[in-house]
Scaffold this motif. Structure first.
Motif, PDB file in Angstrom:
ATOM      1  N   ASP A 183     -44.981 -37.772  14.038  1.00 50.41           N
ATOM      2  CA  ASP A 183     -45.637 -36.464  14.024  1.00 50.41           C
ATOM      3  C   ASP A 183     -45.202 -35.581  12.862  1.00 50.41           C
ATOM      4  OD1 ASP A 183     -47.201 -37.087  16.197  1.00 50.41           O
ATOM      5  OD2 ASP A 183     -45.772 -36.276  17.649  1.00 50.41           O
ATOM      6  N   ASP A 184     -44.127 -35.939  12.172  1.00 50.06           N
ATOM      7  CA  ASP A 184     -43.710 -35.223  10.958  1.00 50.06           C
ATOM      8  C   ASP A 184     -44.390 -35.784   9.714  1.00 50.06           C
ATOM      9  OD1 ASP A 184     -42.009 -33.485  12.315  1.00 50.06           O
ATOM     10  OD2 ASP A 184     -40.322 -34.881  12.180  1.00 50.06           O
ATOM     11  N   GLY A 185     -45.148 -36.881   9.861  1.00 50.01           N
ATOM     12  CA  GLY A 185     -45.838 -37.490   8.727  1.00 50.01           C
ATOM     13  C   GLY A 185     -45.036 -38.554   8.006  1.00 50.01           C
ATOM     14  N   SER A 186     -43.830 -38.893   8.513  1.00 50.05           N
ATOM     15  CA  SER A 186     -43.045 -39.973   7.910  1.00 50.05           C
ATOM     16  C   SER A 186     -43.689 -41.307   8.257  1.00 50.05           C
ATOM     17  CB  SER A 186     -41.606 -39.945   8.416  1.00 50.05           C
ATOM     18  OG  SER A 186     -40.971 -38.754   8.000  1.00 50.05           O
ATOM     19  N   ILE A 187     -43.753 -42.212   7.272  1.00 52.82           N
ATOM     20  CA  ILE A 187     -44.479 -43.473   7.418  1.00 52.82           C
ATOM     21  C   ILE A 187     -43.546 -44.629   7.101  1.00 52.82           C
ATOM     22  CG2 ILE A 187     -46.411 -44.856   6.548  1.00 52.82           C
ATOM     23  CD1 ILE A 187     -47.707 -42.177   5.667  1.00 52.82           C
ATOM     24  N   ILE A 188     -43.560 -45.662   7.946  1.00 53.61           N
ATOM     25  CA  ILE A 188     -42.827 -46.896   7.659  1.00 53.61           C
ATOM     26  C   ILE A 188     -43.815 -47.900   7.073  1.00 53.61           C
ATOM     27  CG2 ILE A 188     -43.103 -47.844   9.987  1.00 53.61           C
ATOM     28  CD1 ILE A 188     -39.908 -48.249   8.036  1.00 53.61           C
ATOM     29  N   VAL A 189     -43.451 -48.483   5.921  1.00 51.21           N
ATOM     30  CA  VAL A 189     -44.336 -49.427   5.235  1.00 51.21           C
ATOM     31  C   VAL A 189     -43.616 -50.735   4.956  1.00 51.21           C
ATOM     32  CG1 VAL A 189     -45.773 -47.668   4.123  1.00 51.21           C
ATOM     33  CG2 VAL A 189     -43.774 -48.535   2.939  1.00 51.21           C
ATOM     34  N   ASP A 190     -44.397 -51.816   4.892  1.00 54.90           N
ATOM     35  CA  ASP A 190     -43.903 -53.122   4.464  1.00 54.90           C
ATOM     36  C   ASP A 190     -44.221 -53.263   2.989  1.00 54.90           C
ATOM     37  OD1 ASP A 190     -43.183 -53.820   7.097  1.00 54.90           O
ATOM     38  OD2 ASP A 190     -45.222 -54.482   7.521  1.00 54.90           O
ATOM     39  N   ALA A 191     -43.290 -53.861   2.226  1.00 57.55           N
ATOM     40  CA  ALA A 191     -43.470 -53.990   0.785  1.00 57.55           C
ATOM     41  C   ALA A 191     -42.887 -55.295   0.286  1.00 57.55           C
ATOM     42  CB  ALA A 191     -42.788 -52.821   0.074  1.00 57.55           C
TER      43      ALA A 191
END
Length: 135
Positions: free
Chosen positions: A102-110
């Motif tokens: 809800d804070d807009g932090s995103i976990i991504v795979d790279a």
């Protein structure tokens, strides 16, 4: 508003080859990436309280890109998360976004473009906040 993010097939004969990220809202299904070959938003944490959605989309280059969809002026806009990266991490390519809070932090795979055979990595993308506005 009740919202659910997920995917839907555009071809019943090839459901996974034609998957599109969708948003179910107020009884309507909205295709989030109609002009792309394939897209997904399938994790439990793909949607936050602000209506931001994350997942992956196959772009014109044939590669899957990590994506963020958000509403701007009553229109849903897709952002390639690779376009939001500081130059210091430009050798990593974000191919799927697993979740957003809800804070807009995103976990991504790279993966590392210098050596794609290396193990994939996870990154946490944290939005910049300026005078109460998101960037």
């Amino acid at each position: 508003n009740k919202q659910i993010a997920g995917w839907s097939a555009t071809d019943s004969n090839d459901p996974f080859g034609t998957a599109h990220a969708v948003l179910w809202e107020d009884g309507q299904v909205i295709d989030l990436a109609p002009s792309n070959l394939w897209s997904l938003a399938i994790n439990v944490n793909s949607l936050n309280h602000d209506g931001q959605i994350v997942g992956g989309v196959v772009m014109a280059d044939g590669l899957e890109h990590a994506a963020l969809w958000e509403t701007a002026c009553d229109d849903i806009k897709m952002i390639d998360l690779n376009d939001c990266v500081a130059q210091t991490t430009s050798h990593f390519f974000f191919y799927y976004a697993d979740g957003i809070n809800d804070d807009g932090s995103i976990i991504v795979d790279a993966y590392d473009l210098r050596d794609p055979a290396q193990l994939n990595r996870a990154f946490l993308l944290v939005p910049l906040h300026e005078t109460g506005a998101r960037r």
